[in-house]
Design an enzyme around this catalytic site. Structure first.
Site, PDB file in Angstrom:
ATOM      1  CG  HIS A   1      -2.035  -1.015   1.104  1.00  0.00           C
ATOM      2  ND1 HIS A   1      -3.326  -0.680   0.807  1.00  0.00           N
ATOM      3  CD2 HIS A   1      -2.028  -2.371   1.221  1.00  0.00           C
ATOM      4  CE1 HIS A   1      -4.080  -1.773   0.754  1.00  0.00           C
ATOM      5  NE2 HIS A   1      -3.310  -2.813   1.007  1.00  0.00           N
TER       6      HIS A   1
ATOM      7  CG  ASP B   1      -0.039   9.305   0.610  1.00  0.00           C
ATOM      8  OD1 ASP B   1      -0.102   8.144   1.022  1.00  0.00           O
ATOM      9  OD2 ASP B   1      -0.750  10.228   1.039  1.00  0.00           O
TER      10      ASP B   1
HETATM   11  C1  GDG Z   1      -2.241   3.878   3.209  1.00  0.00           C
HETATM   12  C2  GDG Z   1      -1.216   4.551   2.272  1.00  0.00           C
HETATM   13  C3  GDG Z   1      -2.888   4.418   0.417  1.00  0.00           C
HETATM   14  C4  GDG Z   1      -8.664  10.079   7.584  1.00  0.00           C
HETATM   15  N1  GDG Z   1      -9.052  10.837   8.639  1.00  0.00           N
HETATM   16  C5  GDG Z   1     -10.247  10.387   9.033  1.00  0.00           C
HETATM   17  C6  GDG Z   1     -10.618   9.325   8.193  1.00  0.00           C
HETATM   18  N2  GDG Z   1      -9.633   9.157   7.326  1.00  0.00           N
HETATM   19  C7  GDG Z   1      -9.679   8.170   6.230  1.00  0.00           C
HETATM   20  C8  GDG Z   1      -9.683   8.852   4.882  1.00  0.00           C
HETATM   21  C9  GDG Z   1      -9.165   7.731   3.977  1.00  0.00           C
HETATM   22  C10 GDG Z   1      -8.215   6.987   4.920  1.00  0.00           C
HETATM   23  O1  GDG Z   1      -8.542   7.351   6.250  1.00  0.00           O
HETATM   24  C11 GDG Z   1      -6.765   7.407   4.672  1.00  0.00           C
HETATM   25  O2  GDG Z   1      -6.339   6.834   3.493  1.00  0.00           O
HETATM   26  P1  GDG Z   1      -5.100   7.435   2.692  1.00  0.00           P
HETATM   27  O3  GDG Z   1      -5.015   6.707   1.414  1.00  0.00           O
HETATM   28  O4  GDG Z   1      -5.300   8.897   2.501  1.00  0.00           O
HETATM   29  O5  GDG Z   1      -3.808   7.255   3.605  1.00  0.00           O
HETATM   30  P2  GDG Z   1      -3.142   6.141   4.619  1.00  0.00           P
HETATM   31  O6  GDG Z   1      -3.920   5.996   5.867  1.00  0.00           O
HETATM   32  O7  GDG Z   1      -1.737   6.593   4.813  1.00  0.00           O
HETATM   33  O8  GDG Z   1      -3.201   4.759   3.815  1.00  0.00           O
HETATM   34  C12 GDG Z   1      -1.933   5.341   1.187  1.00  0.00           C
HETATM   35  C13 GDG Z   1      -3.790   3.647   1.384  1.00  0.00           C
HETATM   36  O9  GDG Z   1      -3.031   2.966   2.377  1.00  0.00           O
HETATM   37  C14 GDG Z   1      -4.626   2.605   0.635  1.00  0.00           C
HETATM   38  O10 GDG Z   1      -3.835   1.733  -0.099  1.00  0.00           O
HETATM   39  O11 GDG Z   1      -3.687   5.214  -0.435  1.00  0.00           O
HETATM   40  O12 GDG Z   1      -0.999   5.912   0.296  1.00  0.00           O
HETATM   41  O13 GDG Z   1      -0.331   5.388   3.021  1.00  0.00           O
HETATM   42  O14 GDG Z   1     -10.198   6.857   3.620  1.00  0.00           O
HETATM   43  O15 GDG Z   1     -10.990   9.311   4.587  1.00  0.00           O
HETATM   44  N3  GDG Z   1     -11.778   8.657   8.310  1.00  0.00           N
HETATM   45  C15 GDG Z   1     -12.617   9.050   9.293  1.00  0.00           C
HETATM   46  N4  GDG Z   1     -12.312  10.086  10.152  1.00  0.00           N
HETATM   47  C16 GDG Z   1     -11.156  10.776  10.048  1.00  0.00           C
HETATM   48  O16 GDG Z   1     -10.908  11.715  10.820  1.00  0.00           O
HETATM   49  N5  GDG Z   1     -13.794   8.427   9.450  1.00  0.00           N
END
Ligand code: GDG
Length: 462
Positions: A156, A364
């Protein structure tokens, strides 16, 4: 249809599905269909390292098996090797690498312990899908225990160039273990290129037709599978009567000021201090925005036992406080910073109610927030996505305003451009971005990966 076995560091809470993200829902629905198994850490820590048996719970046709970690496993495998060695180095942050040899020992031990349990639960016709950097050597441990099923791995996070990978002391061992899989998937084509380069340059490997690579006497499929979201689910959440009411309330409370939103775990890879500095630059370069614009930054806590995370929090809070002190007024707080997780439906409404989505990680794997921001917009009056060139999502989301997150003036100029962008341009860019988010959604990702795994040559069959 083969049974699916998913292994990840943590399993999603299928009971409280309403709060789970698209990934958890996509995987869970697949497990329900095939009567599959999901195995992972339950999030608990036990003080004594005793013999453990997994706790097995059924959710419809799916089975969820979880196991606690001992304190020492948590400190070496999870905090240590996964989050002080692999996470910083794979995000190109060698300065934050904090290595101890005991971390690697713990990492190997936990992967072996998981393999001990899993090996007895897997049958040769299962498709086994292992996720992320915590579990890279798991397939090689399973093979040692005679598991012959097809096993796939999806990373990821980014895969950096070989010069960076070799800073991980056990890199040779780590990459060799990846050849125990049948399919190794990455987020982007540049991650694939970096992996290929490592295998060619460091492991005497060979690149073959059809994305296959041979090294260490084995041949595997290496491809990119860009992860996506459930676009309709986010759009639906952003357009409920409750979301309408939240957006109206927000507009009243902020006196109709334009809002720019950022949502990220408070992680040093997400570029939060640089983002706040860029917002200050917006106010300096374009003072017409003073009292007219708000930066809403939601940054829930994460991995607070790791020192680098404490430091980033202090830095972010200091910078936000400085801007608010210097620019703010009795009726205007320029930066609203929330260090707490917000429910998903509120998040969707906040995305829709914001003129710009600011997604500026320093590195990222993909970044799902960028895709969620697009999915939540009103198609006839959408906001503008500002996206770091260093997010995996930038490889596909070309119609976003692509920025260099290290360049404050570049990000500030993009914010100004987003705030001033004519409706027609916003609609056109958004339409193209929404098409891309739909074409590469989470179902497509899951199906593409599992198809590649099912079609992989069954090299370990007896
Ligand atoms: C890893 C990789 C890759 C965030 N704050 C809140 C909240 N979130 C949710 C977001 C999104 C998820 O968490 C974060 O996903 P990301 O992709 O932005 O980042 P990582 O957590 O670092 O994830 C990344 C991912 O895996 C998938 O393969 O894209 O690059 O680092 O869904 O909306 N959700 C809630 N409250 C929050 O305050 N409910």
């Amino acid at each position: 249809m083969s049974r699916l076995v998913v292994v990840s560091n943590r399993v999603a809470d299928l009971e409280s599905g309403a709060q789970s993200g698209g990934l958890a829902v996509a995987v869970a629905s697949m497990l329900e269909e095939t009567g599959g198994l999901w195995f992972g850490w339950d999030g608990n820590i036990i003080e004594e390292e005793t013999e453990r048996t997994p706790n097995i719970v059924r959710h419809g046709r799916a089975t969820v098996a979880t196991i606690p970690l001992s304190r020492s496993e948590y400190e070496t495998y999870y905090l240590g090797y996964s989050n002080k060695v692999l996470w910083p180095s794979f995000h190109y942050r060698l300065g934050l690498l904090d290595y101890e040899s005991s971390f690697n020992e713990g990492y190997r031990r936990v992967n072996a312990m998981i393999a001990d349990h899993l090996a007895t639960m897997i049958s040769p016709t299962d498709l086994v899908w292992i996720h992320d950097y915590h579990l890279i050597p798991l397939a090689s441990e399973l093979r040692k225990r005679g598991v012959k099923s097809r096993i796939g791995f999806f990373l990821h996070i980014p895969f950096p160039p070989p010069d960076v990978v070799v800073a991980v002391p056990e890199h040779a061992w780590l990459i060799e273990t990846m050849f125990a899989y049948d399919v190794v998937g990455f987020q982007t084509s540049s991650d694939v290129t970096n992996f290929q380069r490592y295998v060619l340059e460091q492991a005497d490997g060979v690149l073959k037709a059809g994305g296959q690579m041979s090294a260490f006497g084995r041949t595997i499929v290496v491809r990119s599978f860009p992860i996506g979201i459930d676009v309709d689910a986010v759009a639906k959440m952003a357009h409920t009567p409750e979301a309408d009411a939240s957006i109206r309330l927000l507009a009243t409370r902020t006196l109709n000021r334009a809002q720019i939103i950022g949502v990220d775990r408070l992680d040093y890879t997400k570029g939060l201090p640089d983002r706040v500095r860029a917002f200050r630059r917006l106010l300096e370069l374009y003072p017409e925005n003073i009292k007219r614009v708000i930066l809403m930054q939601i940054a829930p806590p994460t991995r607070e036992e790791v020192a680098a995370y404490v430091e980033i929090r202090e830095e972010l809070e200091g910078l936000s406080g400085n801007i608010n002190g210097e620019f703010g007024d009795f009726d205007w707080t320029p930066v609203r910073y929330i260090h707490r997780a917000i429910p998903r439906d509120i998040l969707a409404a906040l995305f829709r109610g914001s003129k710009a989505g600011l997604v500026t990680p320093l590195r990222d794997g993909m970044n799902l927030v960028a895709k969620e921001y697009i999915a939540a917009q009103d198609e006839d009056d959408p906001g503008v996505l500002i996206l770091s060139r260093f997010a995996g999502a930038a490889e596909d989301l070309e119609e976003a305003l692509i920025v260099n997150p290290y360049d404050m003036d570049d990000v500030a100029t993009a914010m100004q451009r987003a705030l001033k962008m004519p409706l027609q341009e916003r609609v056109e860019r958004h339409r193209a971005l929404l098409g891309r988010a739909r074409a590469h959604d989470v179902t497509h990702w899951r199906e593409q990966f599992l198809k590649a795994l099912a079609n992989a040559q069954h090299r370990y069959a007896a």
